[in-house]
Design a protein around this motif. Structure first.
Motif, PDB file in Angstrom:
ATOM      1  N   ARG A   3       9.526  11.139 -66.301  1.00 56.20           N
ATOM      2  CA  ARG A   3      10.065  12.101 -65.340  1.00 56.20           C
ATOM      3  C   ARG A   3       9.201  12.109 -64.077  1.00 56.20           C
ATOM      4  O   ARG A   3       7.970  12.245 -64.165  1.00 56.20           O
ATOM      5  N   PHE A   4       9.828  11.946 -62.941  1.00 56.84           N
ATOM      6  CA  PHE A   4       9.177  12.066 -61.634  1.00 56.84           C
ATOM      7  C   PHE A   4       9.652  13.363 -60.989  1.00 56.84           C
ATOM      8  O   PHE A   4      10.855  13.646 -60.981  1.00 56.84           O
ATOM      9  N   GLU A   5       8.724  14.122 -60.427  1.00 52.40           N
ATOM     10  CA  GLU A   5       9.079  15.350 -59.709  1.00 52.40           C
ATOM     11  C   GLU A   5       8.410  15.345 -58.343  1.00 52.40           C
ATOM     12  O   GLU A   5       7.189  15.445 -58.240  1.00 52.40           O
ATOM     13  N   ASN A   6       9.222  15.189 -57.300  1.00 55.08           N
ATOM     14  CA  ASN A   6       8.759  15.241 -55.909  1.00 55.08           C
ATOM     15  C   ASN A   6       7.567  14.307 -55.660  1.00 55.08           C
ATOM     16  O   ASN A   6       6.586  14.683 -55.007  1.00 55.08           O
ATOM     17  N   VAL A   7       7.661  13.106 -56.178  1.00 50.90           N
ATOM     18  CA  VAL A   7       6.553  12.155 -56.074  1.00 50.90           C
ATOM     19  C   VAL A   7       6.548  11.478 -54.710  1.00 50.90           C
ATOM     20  O   VAL A   7       7.579  11.038 -54.200  1.00 50.90           O
ATOM     21  N   GLY A   8       5.370  11.405 -54.127  1.00 45.80           N
ATOM     22  CA  GLY A   8       5.154  10.672 -52.883  1.00 45.80           C
ATOM     23  C   GLY A   8       3.985   9.713 -53.042  1.00 45.80           C
ATOM     24  O   GLY A   8       3.066   9.959 -53.838  1.00 45.80           O
ATOM     25  N   LEU A  18       6.804   5.894 -50.422  1.00 44.33           N
ATOM     26  CA  LEU A  18       7.766   6.545 -51.312  1.00 44.33           C
ATOM     27  C   LEU A  18       7.699   8.040 -51.053  1.00 44.33           C
ATOM     28  O   LEU A  18       6.607   8.603 -50.940  1.00 44.33           O
ATOM     29  N   SER A  19       8.850   8.684 -50.982  1.00 44.17           N
ATOM     30  CA  SER A  19       8.871  10.101 -50.611  1.00 44.17           C
ATOM     31  C   SER A  19       9.828  10.891 -51.486  1.00 44.17           C
ATOM     32  O   SER A  19      10.983  10.478 -51.702  1.00 44.17           O
ATOM     33  N   ASP A  20       9.341  12.005 -52.019  1.00 47.45           N
ATOM     34  CA  ASP A  20      10.181  12.999 -52.700  1.00 47.45           C
ATOM     35  C   ASP A  20      11.060  12.396 -53.794  1.00 47.45           C
ATOM     36  O   ASP A  20      12.253  12.692 -53.894  1.00 47.45           O
ATOM     37  N   LEU A  21      10.474  11.557 -54.631  1.00 46.76           N
ATOM     38  CA  LEU A  21      11.221  10.945 -55.727  1.00 46.76           C
ATOM     39  C   LEU A  21      11.298  11.895 -56.905  1.00 46.76           C
ATOM     40  O   LEU A  21      10.273  12.313 -57.448  1.00 46.76           O
ATOM     41  N   GLY A  35      17.437  -2.163 -53.743  1.00 50.27           N
ATOM     42  CA  GLY A  35      17.164  -1.746 -52.377  1.00 50.27           C
ATOM     43  C   GLY A  35      16.669  -2.939 -51.587  1.00 50.27           C
ATOM     44  O   GLY A  35      16.304  -3.975 -52.158  1.00 50.27           O
ATOM     45  N   PRO A  36      16.648  -2.849 -50.265  1.00 48.84           N
ATOM     46  CA  PRO A  36      16.217  -3.973 -49.435  1.00 48.84           C
ATOM     47  C   PRO A  36      14.741  -4.295 -49.628  1.00 48.84           C
ATOM     48  O   PRO A  36      13.966  -3.470 -50.150  1.00 48.84           O
ATOM     49  N   SER A  37      14.330  -5.483 -49.206  1.00 53.23           N
ATOM     50  CA  SER A  37      12.921  -5.852 -49.259  1.00 53.23           C
ATOM     51  C   SER A  37      12.090  -4.840 -48.476  1.00 53.23           C
ATOM     52  O   SER A  37      12.480  -4.411 -47.384  1.00 53.23           O
ATOM     53  N   GLY A  38      10.963  -4.448 -49.051  1.00 52.54           N
ATOM     54  CA  GLY A  38      10.104  -3.480 -48.396  1.00 52.54           C
ATOM     55  C   GLY A  38      10.477  -2.036 -48.651  1.00 52.54           C
ATOM     56  O   GLY A  38       9.844  -1.117 -48.104  1.00 52.54           O
ATOM     57  N   ALA A  39      11.491  -1.807 -49.493  1.00 50.34           N
ATOM     58  CA  ALA A  39      11.946  -0.434 -49.754  1.00 50.34           C
ATOM     59  C   ALA A  39      11.002   0.325 -50.679  1.00 50.34           C
ATOM     60  O   ALA A  39      11.083   1.551 -50.764  1.00 50.34           O
ATOM     61  N   GLY A  40      10.131  -0.388 -51.411  1.00 51.39           N
ATOM     62  CA  GLY A  40       9.183   0.291 -52.299  1.00 51.39           C
ATOM     63  C   GLY A  40       9.418   0.053 -53.776  1.00 51.39           C
ATOM     64  O   GLY A  40       8.833   0.762 -54.615  1.00 51.39           O
ATOM     65  N   ARG A 207      22.376   2.773 -61.311  1.00 51.46           N
ATOM     66  CA  ARG A 207      21.660   2.101 -60.233  1.00 51.46           C
ATOM     67  C   ARG A 207      20.810   3.111 -59.473  1.00 51.46           C
ATOM     68  O   ARG A 207      21.296   4.154 -59.024  1.00 51.46           O
ATOM     69  N   MET A 208      19.528   2.779 -59.352  1.00 55.26           N
ATOM     70  CA  MET A 208      18.582   3.596 -58.593  1.00 55.26           C
ATOM     71  C   MET A 208      18.300   2.832 -57.306  1.00 55.26           C
ATOM     72  O   MET A 208      17.698   1.758 -57.339  1.00 55.26           O
ATOM     73  N   VAL A 209      18.744   3.369 -56.190  1.00 57.87           N
ATOM     74  CA  VAL A 209      18.705   2.643 -54.921  1.00 57.87           C
ATOM     75  C   VAL A 209      17.637   3.253 -54.015  1.00 57.87           C
ATOM     76  O   VAL A 209      17.697   4.435 -53.667  1.00 57.87           O
ATOM     77  N   LEU A 210      16.662   2.415 -53.641  1.00 57.05           N
ATOM     78  CA  LEU A 210      15.610   2.833 -52.718  1.00 57.05           C
ATOM     79  C   LEU A 210      15.934   2.339 -51.312  1.00 57.05           C
ATOM     80  O   LEU A 210      16.220   1.159 -51.111  1.00 57.05           O
ATOM     81  N   VAL A 211      15.887   3.244 -50.368  1.00 61.86           N
ATOM     82  CA  VAL A 211      16.048   2.903 -48.955  1.00 61.86           C
ATOM     83  C   VAL A 211      15.014   3.711 -48.179  1.00 61.86           C
ATOM     84  O   VAL A 211      14.990   4.945 -48.262  1.00 61.86           O
ATOM     85  N   ASP A 212      14.143   2.997 -47.474  1.00 59.72           N
ATOM     86  CA  ASP A 212      13.086   3.649 -46.683  1.00 59.72           C
ATOM     87  C   ASP A 212      12.279   4.632 -47.519  1.00 59.72           C
ATOM     88  O   ASP A 212      11.913   5.727 -47.070  1.00 59.72           O
ATOM     89  N   GLY A 213      12.010   4.253 -48.779  1.00 60.69           N
ATOM     90  CA  GLY A 213      11.137   5.049 -49.624  1.00 60.69           C
ATOM     91  C   GLY A 213      11.786   6.228 -50.315  1.00 60.69           C
ATOM     92  O   GLY A 213      11.126   6.954 -51.044  1.00 60.69           O
ATOM     93  N   ARG A 214      13.093   6.424 -50.099  1.00 58.20           N
ATOM     94  CA  ARG A 214      13.794   7.522 -50.739  1.00 58.20           C
ATOM     95  C   ARG A 214      14.855   6.972 -51.683  1.00 58.20           C
ATOM     96  O   ARG A 214      15.341   5.865 -51.490  1.00 58.20           O
ATOM     97  N   MET A 215      15.235   7.758 -52.685  1.00 58.78           N
ATOM     98  CA  MET A 215      16.098   7.246 -53.739  1.00 58.78           C
ATOM     99  C   MET A 215      17.436   7.967 -53.809  1.00 58.78           C
ATOM    100  O   MET A 215      17.511   9.192 -53.700  1.00 58.78           O
ATOM    101  N   GLU A 216      18.467   7.165 -54.010  1.00 60.74           N
ATOM    102  CA  GLU A 216      19.785   7.659 -54.386  1.00 60.74           C
ATOM    103  C   GLU A 216      20.134   7.066 -55.742  1.00 60.74           C
ATOM    104  O   GLU A 216      19.846   5.892 -55.995  1.00 60.74           O
ATOM    105  N   ILE A 217      20.737   7.855 -56.619  1.00 56.98           N
ATOM    106  CA  ILE A 217      21.057   7.401 -57.962  1.00 56.98           C
ATOM    107  C   ILE A 217      22.571   7.417 -58.141  1.00 56.98           C
ATOM    108  O   ILE A 217      23.244   8.402 -57.844  1.00 56.98           O
ATOM    109  N   TYR A 218      23.084   6.288 -58.657  1.00 57.48           N
ATOM    110  CA  TYR A 218      24.517   6.157 -58.923  1.00 57.48           C
ATOM    111  C   TYR A 218      24.690   5.900 -60.403  1.00 57.48           C
ATOM    112  O   TYR A 218      24.258   4.859 -60.920  1.00 57.48           O
ATOM    113  N   GLU A 219      25.289   6.862 -61.108  1.00 52.13           N
ATOM    114  CA  GLU A 219      25.454   6.754 -62.556  1.00 52.13           C
ATOM    115  C   GLU A 219      26.656   5.881 -62.903  1.00 52.13           C
ATOM    116  O   GLU A 219      27.609   5.816 -62.170  1.00 52.13           O
TER     117      GLU A 219
END
Length: 219
Positions: A3-8, A18-21, A35-40, A207-219
């Motif tokens: 479990r991650f809570e507001n991880v930076g 990485l921000s607010d994961l 996520g793209p290269s360099g996304a974290g 799918r856990m998608v990282l973009v610019d260090g932030r995450m969107e999750i698609y179930e």
């Protein structure tokens, strides 16, 4: 399980990579990290493996707050996690067989108790005829398969794979994906970091998608 809570995370005095994961990885689950290269992606896997500490937030692993785990306890916890690195990290002075068997050797197992499992797994990943070959002789794809076999050999509770099909052709990539899915079916939680959309489309999974260090999750 995780479990991650507001991880930076930031390196030195630089900006956060990485921000607010905030997310969870359930036991026996399967997910892609993309996520793209360099996304974290690699940084996130290092946090999951406890080779990096977050600069803020909470990471709970196997019911433990990782910020409260003593350094002496980390090796034992890491043995519950299999990881495939992008740079393979095979030991050049050991044969393919010895590299894959290394987790057992480190734990002091008698070879008679693991030899058959190592040989069977090497055959499964297409390295049955490369058991006594040293890493400098292996191709990039063969090194990748050896690294995957080493991560899987102890049947970890969690498997983290960083671009595990990046150096193999599409048919072998699909075969390795089937191996990850079989390990998942047997109870291992799997996180596969990849930018291969075609590979991800083969499986209806989270799918856990990282973009610019932030995450969107698609179930």
């Amino acid at each position: 399980m995780i479990r991650f809570e507001n991880v930076g995370l930031r390196y030195g005095m630089g900006p956060e990579v990485l921000s607010d994961l905030t997310f969870e990885i359930a036991p026996q689950s399967f997910q892609f990290l993309t996520g793209p290269s360099g996304a974290g992606k690699t940084s996130l896997l290092r946090l999951l493996f406890m080779s990096l500490k977050p600069t803020r937030g909470l990471i709970n692993l196997f019911g433990r707050d990782t910020s409260r785990i003593a350094p002496a306890e980390l090796p034992k916890l890491r043995r519950r996690i299999g990881i495939v690195f992008q740079d393979f990290r095979l030991l050049d002075h050991l044969t393919t067989y010895e590299n894959v068997a290394l987790p057992y050797r480190v734990q002091g197992w008698d070879e008679a108790n693991y030899r058959a499992d190592v040989i069977d797994l090497l055959k499964w990943v297409g390295l049955g005829d490369r058991t006594h070959v040293y890493p400098p002789i292996l191709s990039g794809g063969e090194k990748q398969r050896a690294a995957i076999a080493r991560a899987l050999i102890t049947k970890p509770e969690v498997l983290l794979a960083d671009e595990p099909t990046g150096n193999v052709d599409p048919p072998l990539a699909r075969r390795l994906l089937r191996l990850f899915l079989e390990m998942n079916r047997l109870g291992t939680a799997v996180v596969v970091a990849t930018h291969d959309i075609a590979l991800m489309d083969l499986v209806d999974s989270r799918r856990m998608v990282l973009v610019d260090g932030r995450m969107e999750i698609y179930e």
